[in-house]
Design a protein around this motif. Sequence first.
Motif, PDB file in Angstrom:
ATOM      1  N   ARG A 154       1.190  -0.973  -0.193  1.00 12.22           N
ATOM      2  CA  ARG A 154       0.074  -0.294   0.078  1.00 12.22           C
ATOM      3  C   ARG A 154       0.489   1.425   0.294  1.00 12.22           C
ATOM      4  O   ARG A 154       0.555   2.162  -0.829  1.00 12.22           O
ATOM      5  CB  ARG A 154      -1.042   0.032   0.890  1.00 12.22           C
ATOM      6  N   ARG A 155       1.705   1.317   1.036  1.00 12.26           N
ATOM      7  CA  ARG A 155       3.328   2.390   0.829  1.00 12.26           C
ATOM      8  C   ARG A 155       3.706   3.127  -0.622  1.00 12.26           C
ATOM      9  O   ARG A 155       3.069   3.778  -1.113  1.00 12.26           O
ATOM     10  CB  ARG A 155       3.754   1.826   1.691  1.00 12.26           C
ATOM     11  N   THR A 156       4.337   1.063  -1.092  1.00 14.61           N
ATOM     12  CA  THR A 156       4.445   1.712  -2.097  1.00 14.61           C
ATOM     13  C   THR A 156       3.387   2.356  -3.471  1.00 14.61           C
ATOM     14  O   THR A 156       4.107   3.567  -3.840  1.00 14.61           O
ATOM     15  CB  THR A 156       4.669   0.118  -2.834  1.00 14.61           C
ATOM     16  N   GLU A 157       2.447   1.750  -3.593  1.00 14.03           N
ATOM     17  CA  GLU A 157       0.757   2.340  -4.394  1.00 14.03           C
ATOM     18  C   GLU A 157       1.274   4.234  -4.211  1.00 14.03           C
ATOM     19  O   GLU A 157       0.993   4.594  -4.982  1.00 14.03           O
ATOM     20  CB  GLU A 157       0.001   1.420  -4.126  1.00 14.03           C
ATOM     21  N   LEU A 158       1.060   3.881  -3.160  1.00 14.21           N
ATOM     22  CA  LEU A 158       1.107   5.217  -2.973  1.00 14.21           C
ATOM     23  C   LEU A 158       1.763   6.357  -2.725  1.00 14.21           C
ATOM     24  O   LEU A 158       1.511   7.703  -3.693  1.00 14.21           O
ATOM     25  CB  LEU A 158       0.215   5.738  -1.065  1.00 14.21           C
ATOM     26  N   GLU A 159       2.733   5.797  -2.591  1.00 12.28           N
ATOM     27  CA  GLU A 159       4.206   6.532  -3.207  1.00 12.28           C
ATOM     28  C   GLU A 159       4.145   7.178  -4.494  1.00 12.28           C
ATOM     29  O   GLU A 159       4.313   7.842  -5.547  1.00 12.28           O
ATOM     30  CB  GLU A 159       5.382   5.947  -2.515  1.00 12.28           C
ATOM     31  N   LYS A 160       3.744   5.793  -5.403  1.00 13.06           N
ATOM     32  CA  LYS A 160       3.698   5.794  -7.182  1.00 13.06           C
ATOM     33  C   LYS A 160       2.845   7.355  -6.964  1.00 13.06           C
ATOM     34  O   LYS A 160       3.258   7.881  -8.168  1.00 13.06           O
ATOM     35  CB  LYS A 160       3.801   3.919  -7.085  1.00 13.06           C
ATOM     36  N   ARG A 161       1.201   7.167  -6.616  1.00 10.73           N
ATOM     37  CA  ARG A 161       0.295   8.068  -6.971  1.00 10.73           C
ATOM     38  C   ARG A 161       0.509   9.235  -7.014  1.00 10.73           C
ATOM     39  O   ARG A 161       0.514  10.017  -7.888  1.00 10.73           O
ATOM     40  CB  ARG A 161      -0.471   7.219  -6.039  1.00 10.73           C
ATOM     41  N   LYS A 162       1.662   9.213  -5.435  1.00 14.62           N
ATOM     42  CA  LYS A 162       1.892  10.284  -5.662  1.00 14.62           C
ATOM     43  C   LYS A 162       3.211  11.043  -6.590  1.00 14.62           C
ATOM     44  O   LYS A 162       3.256  12.259  -7.124  1.00 14.62           O
ATOM     45  CB  LYS A 162       2.094  11.194  -4.299  1.00 14.62           C
ATOM     46  N   LEU A 163       3.868  10.515  -6.885  1.00 13.48           N
ATOM     47  CA  LEU A 163       5.055  10.588  -7.774  1.00 13.48           C
ATOM     48  C   LEU A 163       4.092  10.994  -8.919  1.00 13.48           C
ATOM     49  O   LEU A 163       4.868  11.582 -10.315  1.00 13.48           O
ATOM     50  CB  LEU A 163       5.994   9.621  -8.308  1.00 13.48           C
ATOM     51  N   LEU A 164       3.329  10.566  -9.211  1.00 18.62           N
ATOM     52  CA  LEU A 164       2.228  10.194 -10.517  1.00 18.62           C
ATOM     53  C   LEU A 164       1.987  11.741 -11.071  1.00 18.62           C
ATOM     54  O   LEU A 164       1.783  12.590 -12.101  1.00 18.62           O
ATOM     55  CB  LEU A 164       1.553   9.112 -10.973  1.00 18.62           C
ATOM     56  N   GLN A 165       1.735  12.201  -9.313  1.00 20.70           N
ATOM     57  CA  GLN A 165       0.616  13.274  -9.408  1.00 20.70           C
ATOM     58  C   GLN A 165       1.854  14.783  -9.766  1.00 20.70           C
ATOM     59  O   GLN A 165       1.137  15.584 -10.385  1.00 20.70           O
ATOM     60  CB  GLN A 165      -0.673  13.390  -7.603  1.00 20.70           C
ATOM     61  N   LYS A 166       2.539  13.993  -9.168  1.00 20.75           N
ATOM     62  CA  LYS A 166       3.606  15.730  -9.450  1.00 20.75           C
ATOM     63  C   LYS A 166       4.507  15.591 -10.645  1.00 20.75           C
ATOM     64  O   LYS A 166       4.347  16.466 -10.549  1.00 20.75           O
ATOM     65  CB  LYS A 166       5.089  15.487  -8.174  1.00 20.75           C
ATOM     66  N   LEU A 167       4.083  14.300 -11.263  1.00 25.26           N
ATOM     67  CA  LEU A 167       4.938  14.698 -13.039  1.00 25.26           C
ATOM     68  C   LEU A 167       4.058  14.711 -13.665  1.00 25.26           C
ATOM     69  O   LEU A 167       4.287  15.265 -14.376  1.00 25.26           O
ATOM     70  CB  LEU A 167       5.307  13.142 -13.082  1.00 25.26           C
ATOM     71  N   SER A 168       2.504  14.701 -13.089  1.00 26.04           N
ATOM     72  CA  SER A 168       1.540  15.606 -13.986  1.00 26.04           C
ATOM     73  C   SER A 168       1.250  16.646 -14.190  1.00 26.04           C
ATOM     74  O   SER A 168       0.978  17.654 -15.314  1.00 26.04           O
ATOM     75  CB  SER A 168       0.003  14.159 -13.803  1.00 26.04           C
ATOM     76  N   LYS A 169       1.845  16.864 -12.989  1.00 25.98           N
ATOM     77  CA  LYS A 169       1.218  18.708 -12.609  1.00 25.98           C
ATOM     78  C   LYS A 169       1.949  19.562 -13.449  1.00 25.98           C
ATOM     79  O   LYS A 169       3.457  19.060 -13.808  1.00 25.98           O
ATOM     80  CB  LYS A 169       1.637  19.375 -11.448  1.00 25.98           C
TER      81      LYS A 169
END
Length: 100
Positions: A85-100
């Motif tokens: 879950r932590r890894t998935e959460l970190e992935k999502r956060k990273l993807l959100q940052k990248l998409s901005k």
Amino acid sequence: PRHQQRLTQLSNQLKTLRKKLKAEEARRNNLIRAESRLRNLKQEVSRAKKEKARVQKEMKDREKMYREHSKKKELRLTRMMKQKRRTELEKRKLLQKLSK
């Protein structure tokens, strides 16, 4: 004749007494054998009780070991799920940052 009659009577008494003695000896021998069988059965019961107690203890120890093992396995799976879950959460956060 009278002495002969008395002799026959005593002889018959002796035969009867010998038969009774033989019967009593047979009864005594049977009793001794029965007591021996009883003693053996008591020993067998005692051994069976000890074996039962040993097996119950062994089963209890195994059950405890299995319980501990399954707890460890459960904890390991829980840790793995949390990590996932932590890894998935970190992935999502990273993807959100990248998409901005």
